[in-house]
Every structure is written in structure tokens, then in C-alpha cells.
Design a protein around this motif. Structure first.
Motif, PDB file in Angstrom:
ATOM      1  N   TYR A   1       3.670   1.688   2.854  1.00  0.00           N
ATOM      2  CA  TYR A   1       3.652   1.103   4.187  1.00  0.00           C
ATOM      3  C   TYR A   1       4.448   1.941   5.180  1.00  0.00           C
ATOM      4  O   TYR A   1       3.994   2.191   6.302  1.00  0.00           O
ATOM      5  N   ASP A   2       5.630   2.375   4.800  1.00  0.00           N
ATOM      6  CA  ASP A   2       6.509   3.078   5.731  1.00  0.00           C
ATOM      7  C   ASP A   2       5.904   4.376   6.260  1.00  0.00           C
ATOM      8  O   ASP A   2       6.275   4.837   7.345  1.00  0.00           O
ATOM      9  N   ASP A   3       4.974   4.960   5.527  1.00  0.00           N
ATOM     10  CA  ASP A   3       4.353   6.214   5.971  1.00  0.00           C
ATOM     11  C   ASP A   3       3.251   5.981   6.998  1.00  0.00           C
ATOM     12  O   ASP A   3       2.856   6.921   7.704  1.00  0.00           O
ATOM     13  N   PHE A   4       2.757   4.747   7.077  1.00  0.00           N
ATOM     14  CA  PHE A   4       1.619   4.439   7.958  1.00  0.00           C
ATOM     15  C   PHE A   4       1.835   3.092   8.647  1.00  0.00           C
ATOM     16  O   PHE A   4       0.886   2.340   8.870  1.00  0.00           O
ATOM     17  N   ASN A   5       3.076   2.777   8.969  1.00  0.00           N
ATOM     18  CA  ASN A   5       3.415   1.427   9.426  1.00  0.00           C
ATOM     19  C   ASN A   5       2.631   1.010  10.672  1.00  0.00           C
ATOM     20  O   ASN A   5       2.181  -0.133  10.773  1.00  0.00           O
ATOM     21  N   GLU A   6       2.444   1.904  11.621  1.00  0.00           N
ATOM     22  CA  GLU A   6       1.739   1.527  12.839  1.00  0.00           C
ATOM     23  C   GLU A   6       0.268   1.224  12.563  1.00  0.00           C
ATOM     24  O   GLU A   6      -0.309   0.290  13.141  1.00  0.00           O
ATOM     25  N   LEU A   7      -0.338   1.996  11.683  1.00  0.00           N
ATOM     26  CA  LEU A   7      -1.738   1.778  11.345  1.00  0.00           C
ATOM     27  C   LEU A   7      -1.920   0.468  10.573  1.00  0.00           C
ATOM     28  O   LEU A   7      -2.830  -0.320  10.865  1.00  0.00           O
ATOM     29  N   PHE A   8      -1.053   0.233   9.597  1.00  0.00           N
ATOM     30  CA  PHE A   8      -1.129  -1.027   8.858  1.00  0.00           C
ATOM     31  C   PHE A   8      -0.928  -2.218   9.790  1.00  0.00           C
ATOM     32  O   PHE A   8      -1.638  -3.220   9.697  1.00  0.00           O
ATOM     33  N   ASP A   9       0.037  -2.117  10.683  1.00  0.00           N
ATOM     34  CA  ASP A   9       0.301  -3.237  11.588  1.00  0.00           C
ATOM     35  C   ASP A   9      -0.905  -3.536  12.471  1.00  0.00           C
ATOM     36  O   ASP A   9      -1.239  -4.705  12.713  1.00  0.00           O
ATOM     37  N   GLU A  10      -1.561  -2.486  12.942  1.00  0.00           N
ATOM     38  CA  GLU A  10      -2.734  -2.696  13.786  1.00  0.00           C
ATOM     39  C   GLU A  10      -3.859  -3.371  12.994  1.00  0.00           C
ATOM     40  O   GLU A  10      -4.524  -4.286  13.498  1.00  0.00           O
ATOM     41  N   ILE A  11      -4.062  -2.937  11.762  1.00  0.00           N
ATOM     42  CA  ILE A  11      -5.076  -3.566  10.917  1.00  0.00           C
ATOM     43  C   ILE A  11      -4.748  -5.032  10.689  1.00  0.00           C
ATOM     44  O   ILE A  11      -5.604  -5.918  10.861  1.00  0.00           O
ATOM     45  N   PHE A  12      -3.509  -5.316  10.315  1.00  0.00           N
ATOM     46  CA  PHE A  12      -3.134  -6.692   9.988  1.00  0.00           C
ATOM     47  C   PHE A  12      -3.247  -7.603  11.200  1.00  0.00           C
ATOM     48  O   PHE A  12      -3.716  -8.741  11.097  1.00  0.00           O
ATOM     49  N   LYS A  13      -2.826  -7.126  12.346  1.00  0.00           N
ATOM     50  CA  LYS A  13      -2.910  -7.956  13.550  1.00  0.00           C
ATOM     51  C   LYS A  13      -4.360  -8.285  13.881  1.00  0.00           C
ATOM     52  O   LYS A  13      -4.686  -9.415  14.268  1.00  0.00           O
ATOM     53  N   LYS A  14      -5.236  -7.301  13.730  1.00  0.00           N
ATOM     54  CA  LYS A  14      -6.651  -7.524  14.035  1.00  0.00           C
ATOM     55  C   LYS A  14      -7.285  -8.522  13.071  1.00  0.00           C
ATOM     56  O   LYS A  14      -8.007  -9.435  13.487  1.00  0.00           O
ATOM     57  N   ILE A  15      -7.041  -8.349  11.774  1.00  0.00           N
ATOM     58  CA  ILE A  15      -7.725  -9.232  10.818  1.00  0.00           C
ATOM     59  C   ILE A  15      -7.147 -10.642  10.842  1.00  0.00           C
ATOM     60  O   ILE A  15      -7.885 -11.612  10.662  1.00  0.00           O
ATOM     61  N   VAL A  16      -5.847 -10.775  11.064  1.00  0.00           N
ATOM     62  CA  VAL A  16      -5.263 -12.112  11.164  1.00  0.00           C
ATOM     63  C   VAL A  16      -5.872 -12.850  12.355  1.00  0.00           C
ATOM     64  O   VAL A  16      -6.218 -14.031  12.270  1.00  0.00           O
ATOM     65  N   GLN A  17      -6.024 -12.146  13.461  1.00  0.00           N
ATOM     66  CA  GLN A  17      -6.625 -12.747  14.653  1.00  0.00           C
ATOM     67  C   GLN A  17      -8.064 -13.182  14.399  1.00  0.00           C
ATOM     68  O   GLN A  17      -8.526 -14.212  14.901  1.00  0.00           O
ATOM     69  N   LYS A  18      -8.784 -12.404  13.575  1.00  0.00           N
ATOM     70  CA  LYS A  18     -10.187 -12.697  13.294  1.00  0.00           C
ATOM     71  C   LYS A  18     -10.373 -13.675  12.138  1.00  0.00           C
ATOM     72  O   LYS A  18     -11.498 -14.078  11.838  1.00  0.00           O
ATOM     73  N   GLY A  19      -9.285 -14.046  11.453  1.00  0.00           N
ATOM     74  CA  GLY A  19      -9.389 -14.949  10.314  1.00  0.00           C
ATOM     75  C   GLY A  19      -9.888 -14.283   9.048  1.00  0.00           C
ATOM     76  O   GLY A  19     -10.382 -14.950   8.131  1.00  0.00           O
ATOM     77  N   ILE A  20      -9.758 -12.965   8.980  1.00  0.00           N
ATOM     78  CA  ILE A  20     -10.173 -12.182   7.816  1.00  0.00           C
ATOM     79  C   ILE A  20      -8.963 -11.970   6.907  1.00  0.00           C
ATOM     80  O   ILE A  20      -7.836 -11.807   7.382  1.00  0.00           O
ATOM     81  N   GLY A  21      -9.198 -11.960   5.609  1.00  0.00           N
ATOM     82  CA  GLY A  21      -8.116 -11.729   4.656  1.00  0.00           C
ATOM     83  C   GLY A  21      -8.151 -10.336   4.064  1.00  0.00           C
ATOM     84  O   GLY A  21      -8.958  -9.486   4.459  1.00  0.00           O
ATOM     85  N   ILE A  22      -7.266 -10.102   3.120  1.00  0.00           N
ATOM     86  CA  ILE A  22      -7.221  -8.830   2.400  1.00  0.00           C
ATOM     87  C   ILE A  22      -7.410  -9.094   0.912  1.00  0.00           C
ATOM     88  O   ILE A  22      -7.286 -10.231   0.448  1.00  0.00           O
ATOM     89  N   GLU A  23      -7.680  -8.040   0.180  1.00  0.00           N
ATOM     90  CA  GLU A  23      -7.766  -8.167  -1.269  1.00  0.00           C
ATOM     91  C   GLU A  23      -6.737  -7.251  -1.935  1.00  0.00           C
ATOM     92  O   GLU A  23      -6.396  -6.190  -1.405  1.00  0.00           O
ATOM     93  N   ILE A  24      -6.248  -7.710  -3.075  1.00  0.00           N
ATOM     94  CA  ILE A  24      -5.605  -6.795  -4.004  1.00  0.00           C
ATOM     95  C   ILE A  24      -6.709  -6.318  -4.925  1.00  0.00           C
ATOM     96  O   ILE A  24      -7.298  -7.107  -5.675  1.00  0.00           O
ATOM     97  N   ASN A  25      -7.027  -5.040  -4.825  1.00  0.00           N
ATOM     98  CA  ASN A  25      -8.114  -4.459  -5.595  1.00  0.00           C
ATOM     99  C   ASN A  25      -7.500  -3.667  -6.744  1.00  0.00           C
ATOM    100  O   ASN A  25      -7.014  -2.562  -6.562  1.00  0.00           O
TER     101      ASN A  25
END
Length: 265
Positions: A166-190
Motif C-alpha cells: 500500500y505505501d508504495d501506491f497509496n494515492e492510487l489505492f485511495d482513489e480506487i477505494f474512494k470510487k468503489i465505496v461511492q459506487k457500492g462495489i466491493g473488493i475480493e481477496i483473490n
């Protein structure tokens, strides 16, 4: 517990018999199995199309056969590309799926499985490009329930240390998480991204990714093996369930009729 990401012979890159997969799931003590076969329109070199009438009939037959013993979920994993987004969405809308995974499989028309993709790229450059493509994908397509394997890029990366932190790409991860949370989309542990391979150092899963997702309001998490063969159904699930618990998650989910069903862990 459900394995929420399994590919049968309906996926062009899998030969797994669907009924055999169900029998293995039962032996492993699973409560359910989600078949999420591939639809990747305009994928280079491989024809990832499905006869959906046959697919639906097969799933229905399995649901009847295993009724009361194993819940069978009819899902789909769609490959996101902007020029086929409308066509992909039309397929989703024309059939009654329980569950849709949205995934990025191509970067510059190249699958990260292809070692040529990494040529002249540092690990940071390659991984950043993948996360940026996810962000782009979320801008043109969001008719799915779970964002598939955010760490797909690590599977075939040629770097000595393949883990994504996470620390190497924190801004990118944060942008992804904010977008999917807003859209009601989840994530998977693959768990397919972390399989142990003899002679190759296995990547590690960074707990900070899960923790940050939760901090930003993320609650929906599925767990899936991304299995294309009998060997990997429910691969290493106990380990990743324990990781979820350690990050404060109280449940995972599976989907029925595109609605999340909570499972206490």
C-alpha cells in the motif's frame, strides 16, 4: 464459506468440469461456489465468449443436483475495456446473473501474463500502470459487484520481490477505494495471486491494503481462489479469513441476485 471466483470449462482458459468442482467444494466443507466464467470481448488471441443458454442450463442443473448441500451461484467475470463497455453491459443486462466481477486483464492490449509487458519497466512503473488502468476502468464501467484481483499484476511479474505494498501506491489505492465505496462495489481477496510455486518466492499480502479500504468505508469483501483447475478450489482460505479478522472485518459476502449476503467469520 463460499469460493466466489471459480472458472469452469465455459471459460476459454479452463478445462475444469463444473460438477467435479462442486464435488470438491463439498469435500472441502464449503457452503457455496460461484462460477464466474470469463467474458472478455475483443481479447487478443483467445476467444472468450460464452454460449449463455448452455451456461445457464448447466448452472441450473448443478443447482438442482446439489440443492440443500451446496449453493451454486451463477456469476460472470467481465474484462473491462473501454471500447467494448457498452457491449459488455448489454450482455450483463440481458441475463439474470447473481454476481458480476469486473476485472482488468489487458494493459496496452497486452496481458500481464506476457513477459514482454514488463520489458524496460521497473516494478513501480508496471504496478502503477495496472492500478491506473483500474481507475480508468471505473470511469467508464461500473455495472459489477466486486472489483477483481487488484493485485493481478503480481502473478506473472518477473521481479525478485513481487509483492504489492500500500505505501508504495497509496494515492492510487485511495482513489480506487474512494470510487468503489461511492459506487457500492466491493473488493475480493483473490488467493490465486499468492499461490506457492516451487522455486519461486511467493508474494505476501499487505494488510495495510485491507486496513485502508476499511478506513475509507469499505465493507464488502469476497474471497475467491480464481481456480481454473481442481487443485486450487478454496486455496488457503483459512489464512486469509484470519487476515480479514485481524483487520477488524466481521464478515465476508457472497452475492445472490446481485445482492450481497453476509457471512459471519
Amino acid at each position: 464459506m463460499f469460493d466466489n471466483h471459480v472458472h469452469s470449462f465455459f471459460s476459454a482458459d479452463s478445462n475444469m468440469n463444473a460438477e467435479t468442482a462442486c464435488e470438491i467444494a463439498l469435500r472441502k466443507g464449503l457452503d457455496g461456489l460461484a462460477f464466474t466464467d470469463h467474458i472478455d470481448i475483443d481479447y487478443p488471441r483467445i476467444d472468450f465468449t460464452i454460449n449463455f443458454n448452455e451456461y445457464h442450463a448447466c448452472i441450473k442443473e448443478l443447482q438442482d443436483k446439489f440443492k440443500g448441500k451446496l449453493k451454486i451461484i451463477e456469476g460472470l467475470e467481465v474484462g473491462m475495456q473501454q471500447h467494448v463497455a457498452a457491449e459488455t453491459n448489454e450482455i450483463i443486462m440481458n441475463y439474470d446473473f447473481d454476481f458480476i466481477i469486473g476485472s482488468i486483464h489487458l494493459l496496452d492490449r497486452m496481458d500481464p501474463y506476457d513477459k514482454d509487458f514488463y520489458e524496460n519497466k521497473t516494478k513501480h512503473e508496471a504496478y502503477s500502470k495496472y492500478l491506473q488502468e483500474i481507475i480508468k476502468g471505473l470511469s467508464y464501467f461500473s455495472n459489477f459487484d466486486i472489483l477483481g484481483h487488484m493485485d493481478f499484476i503480481i502473478r506473472f511479474a518477473p521481479y525478485k520481490e513481487r509483492s504489492m505494498f500500500y505505501d508504495d501506491f497509496n494515492e492510487l489505492f485511495d482513489e480506487i477505494f474512494k470510487k468503489i465505496v461511492q459506487k457500492g462495489i466491493g473488493i475480493e481477496i483473490n488467493t490465486g495471486s499468492y499461490r506457492k510455486v516451487d522455486g519461486i518466492a511467493s508474494p505476501v499480502f499487505d494488510l495495510n491494503i485491507l486496513k485502508r479500504y476499511k478506513e475509507l468505508g469499505g465493507e464488502i469483501v469476497t474471497i475467491g481462489s480464481d481456480s481454473h483447475s481442481d487443485d486450487y478450489i478454496a486455496y488457503d482460505f483459512k489464512y486469509y479469513i484470519d487476515l480479514l479478522k485481524s483487520c477488524g472485518f466481521k464478515y465476508t459476502v457472497h452475492f445472490e441476485g446481485r445482492k450481497p449476503i453476509l457471512e459471519a467469520i
